[in-house]
Scaffold this motif. Structure first.
Motif, PDB file in Angstrom:
ATOM      1  N   ILE A 223       0.834  -1.208   0.000  1.00  0.00           N
ATOM      2  CA  ILE A 223       0.000   0.000   0.000  1.00  0.00           C
ATOM      3  C   ILE A 223       0.867   1.256   0.000  1.00  0.00           C
ATOM      4  CG2 ILE A 223      -1.669   1.331   1.356  1.00  0.00           C
ATOM      5  CD1 ILE A 223      -2.801  -1.392   2.307  1.00  0.00           C
ATOM      6  N   ILE A 224       1.955   1.234   0.791  1.00  0.00           N
ATOM      7  CA  ILE A 224       2.853   2.395   0.846  1.00  0.00           C
ATOM      8  C   ILE A 224       3.500   2.643  -0.512  1.00  0.00           C
ATOM      9  CG2 ILE A 224       5.004   3.263   1.839  1.00  0.00           C
ATOM     10  CD1 ILE A 224       4.234   1.863   4.443  1.00  0.00           C
ATOM     11  N   LEU A 225       3.982   1.569  -1.173  1.00  0.00           N
ATOM     12  CA  LEU A 225       4.583   1.722  -2.507  1.00  0.00           C
ATOM     13  C   LEU A 225       3.564   2.255  -3.511  1.00  0.00           C
ATOM     14  CD1 LEU A 225       6.812  -1.481  -2.893  1.00  0.00           C
ATOM     15  CD2 LEU A 225       7.535   0.866  -2.421  1.00  0.00           C
ATOM     16  N   LEU A 226       2.351   1.725  -3.430  1.00  0.00           N
ATOM     17  CA  LEU A 226       1.301   2.163  -4.342  1.00  0.00           C
ATOM     18  C   LEU A 226       0.967   3.635  -4.108  1.00  0.00           C
ATOM     19  CD1 LEU A 226      -0.306   0.659  -6.541  1.00  0.00           C
ATOM     20  CD2 LEU A 226      -2.156   0.366  -4.874  1.00  0.00           C
ATOM     21  N   ALA A 227       0.937   4.035  -2.850  1.00  0.00           N
ATOM     22  CA  ALA A 227       0.634   5.431  -2.521  1.00  0.00           C
ATOM     23  C   ALA A 227       1.728   6.366  -3.019  1.00  0.00           C
ATOM     24  CB  ALA A 227       0.453   5.578  -1.008  1.00  0.00           C
TER      25      ALA A 227
ATOM     26  N   LEU B 136      -6.203   8.056   0.483  1.00  0.00           N
ATOM     27  CA  LEU B 136      -5.507   7.183  -0.467  1.00  0.00           C
ATOM     28  C   LEU B 136      -6.401   6.851  -1.653  1.00  0.00           C
ATOM     29  CD1 LEU B 136      -3.649   4.704   1.926  1.00  0.00           C
ATOM     30  CD2 LEU B 136      -2.676   6.597   0.626  1.00  0.00           C
ATOM     31  N   TYR B 137      -7.686   6.613  -1.368  1.00  0.00           N
ATOM     32  CA  TYR B 137      -8.635   6.321  -2.452  1.00  0.00           C
ATOM     33  C   TYR B 137      -8.665   7.463  -3.459  1.00  0.00           C
ATOM     34  CZ  TYR B 137     -13.097   6.808  -4.771  1.00  0.00           C
ATOM     35  OH  TYR B 137     -14.052   7.041  -5.708  1.00  0.00           O
ATOM     36  N   SER B 138      -8.743   8.696  -2.972  1.00  0.00           N
ATOM     37  CA  SER B 138      -8.802   9.862  -3.862  1.00  0.00           C
ATOM     38  C   SER B 138      -7.540   9.962  -4.707  1.00  0.00           C
ATOM     39  CB  SER B 138      -8.991  11.139  -3.038  1.00  0.00           C
ATOM     40  OG  SER B 138     -10.174  11.077  -2.277  1.00  0.00           O
ATOM     41  N   ILE B 139      -6.375   9.712  -4.083  1.00  0.00           N
ATOM     42  CA  ILE B 139      -5.109   9.786  -4.825  1.00  0.00           C
ATOM     43  C   ILE B 139      -5.030   8.666  -5.865  1.00  0.00           C
ATOM     44  CG2 ILE B 139      -2.600   9.629  -4.618  1.00  0.00           C
ATOM     45  CD1 ILE B 139      -2.855  10.862  -1.834  1.00  0.00           C
ATOM     46  N   PHE B 140      -5.404   7.447  -5.469  1.00  0.00           N
ATOM     47  CA  PHE B 140      -5.373   6.316  -6.407  1.00  0.00           C
ATOM     48  C   PHE B 140      -6.275   6.583  -7.614  1.00  0.00           C
ATOM     49  CE2 PHE B 140      -4.479   3.205  -2.680  1.00  0.00           C
ATOM     50  CZ  PHE B 140      -3.150   3.574  -2.697  1.00  0.00           C
ATOM     51  N   THR B 141      -7.490   7.046  -7.337  1.00  0.00           N
ATOM     52  CA  THR B 141      -8.460   7.256  -8.414  1.00  0.00           C
ATOM     53  C   THR B 141      -7.985   8.335  -9.373  1.00  0.00           C
ATOM     54  OG1 THR B 141     -10.239   6.652  -6.887  1.00  0.00           O
ATOM     55  CG2 THR B 141     -10.876   7.723  -8.930  1.00  0.00           C
TER      56      THR B 141
ATOM     57  N   LEU C 142      -3.306   8.364 -15.672  1.00  0.00           N
ATOM     58  CA  LEU C 142      -2.548   7.304 -16.337  1.00  0.00           C
ATOM     59  C   LEU C 142      -3.226   6.830 -17.617  1.00  0.00           C
ATOM     60  CD1 LEU C 142      -1.402   5.157 -13.279  1.00  0.00           C
ATOM     61  CD2 LEU C 142       0.085   6.335 -14.887  1.00  0.00           C
ATOM     62  N   ILE C 143      -4.534   6.633 -17.584  1.00  0.00           N
ATOM     63  CA  ILE C 143      -5.233   6.095 -18.755  1.00  0.00           C
ATOM     64  C   ILE C 143      -5.811   7.191 -19.635  1.00  0.00           C
ATOM     65  CG2 ILE C 143      -5.787   3.999 -17.484  1.00  0.00           C
ATOM     66  CD1 ILE C 143      -8.640   4.905 -17.258  1.00  0.00           C
TER      67      ILE C 143
ATOM     68  N   SER D 164     -12.771   2.018  -4.968  1.00  0.00           N
ATOM     69  CA  SER D 164     -13.350   1.992  -3.611  1.00  0.00           C
ATOM     70  C   SER D 164     -13.446   0.553  -3.082  1.00  0.00           C
ATOM     71  CB  SER D 164     -14.730   2.654  -3.613  1.00  0.00           C
ATOM     72  OG  SER D 164     -15.706   1.831  -4.232  1.00  0.00           O
ATOM     73  N   MET D 165     -13.722  -0.390  -3.961  1.00  0.00           N
ATOM     74  CA  MET D 165     -13.749  -1.795  -3.536  1.00  0.00           C
ATOM     75  C   MET D 165     -12.350  -2.253  -3.132  1.00  0.00           C
ATOM     76  SD  MET D 165     -16.405  -3.521  -6.252  1.00  0.00           S
ATOM     77  CE  MET D 165     -16.326  -5.112  -5.447  1.00  0.00           C
ATOM     78  N   PHE D 166     -11.338  -1.793  -3.866  1.00  0.00           N
ATOM     79  CA  PHE D 166      -9.963  -2.138  -3.507  1.00  0.00           C
ATOM     80  C   PHE D 166      -9.605  -1.575  -2.134  1.00  0.00           C
ATOM     81  CE2 PHE D 166      -5.591  -0.528  -3.317  1.00  0.00           C
ATOM     82  CZ  PHE D 166      -4.896  -1.726  -3.345  1.00  0.00           C
ATOM     83  N   THR D 167      -9.952  -0.315  -1.884  1.00  0.00           N
ATOM     84  CA  THR D 167      -9.609   0.286  -0.593  1.00  0.00           C
ATOM     85  C   THR D 167     -10.367  -0.392   0.549  1.00  0.00           C
ATOM     86  OG1 THR D 167     -11.276   2.024  -0.952  1.00  0.00           O
ATOM     87  CG2 THR D 167      -9.002   2.518  -1.565  1.00  0.00           C
TER      88      THR D 167
END
Length: 462
Positions: free
Chosen positions: A12-16, A309-314, A320-321, A416-419
């Motif tokens: 999670i830390i690496l992903l963040a 984290l959800y907001s940053i990931f999204t 990215l895409i 959100s399901m991932f988080t």
């Protein structure tokens, strides 16, 4: 500590960190990367955020209505290929619509830079390239061409070769080393390779005139036999040559189009309105964060971290895409934040119920999450199905504003399901060895409502 919890935390830390780089690292806007590191990911804005061109192309007069009806879909596809192949716009919209019973093609080009009229002219070109033998006659570039005037040199009044005889992979822009002018490199395919070679060998010193939509592009003298390939010369600018190559690559349009309406669209929201939308989203997020913290205490604090984290990931996925954000897309993103909070609420309420029943924190987390999961799964899957339906109808019936909303909401629900499954559950498992179960207030529960660890062990031995 549970097996695998530290591994998931490290992941999670690496992903963040990676998502934070995509979202927050400055883009290369001044010609130099920030601190030597460049961030190539940018936000693409829709027509309502950055403006552009909106044009409706209608079939030209005098065409068979059945021919138009049968070929409008193929024409739309070729128009879209021309736009994507060389106009350099963000997320163009090309769709079929019906006006007074007549089919037309609506084209929206967000952020179109350069000569806008030239770009529209490129879309309108039928793209019918033809090679004609004009004997000893050299024709002026840009002049209209009438095949009947040169029927004596062209058997049956038909062109020697057409754009269908060209190999699309061979088409490219080159430069004449003598004049430094731009030329178009081409090569024939199939039987046309030998046909061009034989024709040029038999007609040295005659003129081979190239026309596009029956207007002369080039009329050079045949100086020697061509080996199935050659160049098209003309007074091209680089942009004109690139656009002509783009037109030729995707072939001639099945029907002739004209401009029905044309409109330059300004950014309807403007920078001030965009800032207000972002402010509204920030206020909403802050209220949700405060509620979770006050009502759920320690788990609520962990949920707030997961929500950030959800907001940053999204947002990182959007960049990215290459998701094109419009006002509707922003609304879908903000709505998905509520979906992310909903999952945490279900999990925490179930965990609190298990704690009231006297379970230890580890088993309360396991059982509470398992009981909350069916509700989380069903609610999110139903939202994703709704997004898919909205996307389908928006893409096929011209309601492009719905497409942006459905796309951002769908991606937000997936994240959100991932988080909920990974991030929030990992954070809760981190609490197990800390002994916080002995402090009910940290879970928003009254004193003595939760069985302490020592009491639970004592009861288990009785």
């Amino acid at each position: 500590m549970r097996r695998g919890t530290l591994t998931l935390l490290f992941f999670i830390i690496l992903l963040a960190l990676g998502a934070s780089y995509v979202v927050f690292w400055p883009n290369n806007t001044n010609g130099k990367p920030w601190n030597g590191i460049s961030n190539p990911f940018t936000i693409k804005e829709g027509l309502d955020l950055q403006g552009g061109i909106q044009v409706v192309l209608v079939p030209a007069d005098g065409q068979d209505p059945k021919l138009v009806q049968d070929n409008i879909a193929a024409t739309r596809t070729q128009i879209e290929q021309r736009v994507n192949g060389g106009l350099g716009v963000n997320e163009p919209s090309v769709r079929i619509q019906t006006i007074n019973g007549q089919p037309s093609i609506a084209v929206e080009l967000p952020g179109l830079a350069g000569d806008q009229q030239q770009a529209i002219d490129t879309l309108l070109k039928t793209g019918n390239l033809e090679f004609w033998n004009t004997g000893p006659n050299s024709l002026q570039e840009g002049a209209p061409f009438n095949p009947a005037d040169y029927a004596q040199y062209n058997p049956g009044g038909k062109a020697l070769f057409t754009g269908k005889d060209l190999d699309p992979a061979s088409l490219s822009v080159g430069q004449d080393p003598q004049t430094n002018g731009y030329v178009i490199n081409f090569a024939m395919k199939g039987d046309a390779v030998g046909g061009l070679s034989k024709f040029t060998a038999d007609h040295v010193n005659d003129f081979l005139t190239v026309t596009l939509d029956r207007k002369v592009v080039s009329s050079p003298r045949i100086q020697s036999q061509l080996p199935g390939s050659g160049i098209i010369t003309g007074r091209f600018t680089l942009t004109e040559a690139q656009q002509l190559v783009n037109v030729l690559k995707y072939g001639a349009l099945p029907i002739v189009l004209k401009i029905g309406s044309e409109e330059t669209v300004g950014a309807t929201l403007g920078a001030d309105t965009i800032n207000k939308s972002l402010l509204a989203g920030g206020i909403g997020l802050a209220i949700v964060v405060l509620f979770m913290l006050l009502y759920y205490r320690l788990p609520g604090f962990l949920a707030d971290i997961a929500l950030v984290l959800y907001s940053i990931f999204t947002f990182a996925i959007f960049k990215l895409i290459g998701v094109t954000l419009s006002l509707a897309g922003i609304a879908g993103f903000i709505l998905s934040i509520g979906m992310a909070v909903d999952a945490n609420v279900l999990i925490f309420e179930r965990v609190k119920e298990e704690l009231r029943e006297g379970r230890l924190l580890a088993s309360a987390i396991d059982i509470g999450w398992k009981r909350a999961w069916p509700s989380i799964r069903d609610s999110n899957f139903s939202t994703m199905i709704t997004c898919a339906v909205l996307y389908f109808f928006g893409s096929n019936f011209g309601a492009t504003i719905i497409v942006g909303f459905a796309t951002t909401l769908f991606l937000g629900v997936v994240v959100s399901m991932f988080t909920a499954i990974i991030v929030t559950r990992t954070f809760l498992n981190l609490l197990v060895p800390t002994g916080v179960i002995n402090h009910p207030a940290l879970f928003g529960l009254p004193a003595d409502s939760v069985m302490t660890t020592s009491l639970a062990r004592r009861n288990s031995t009785v």
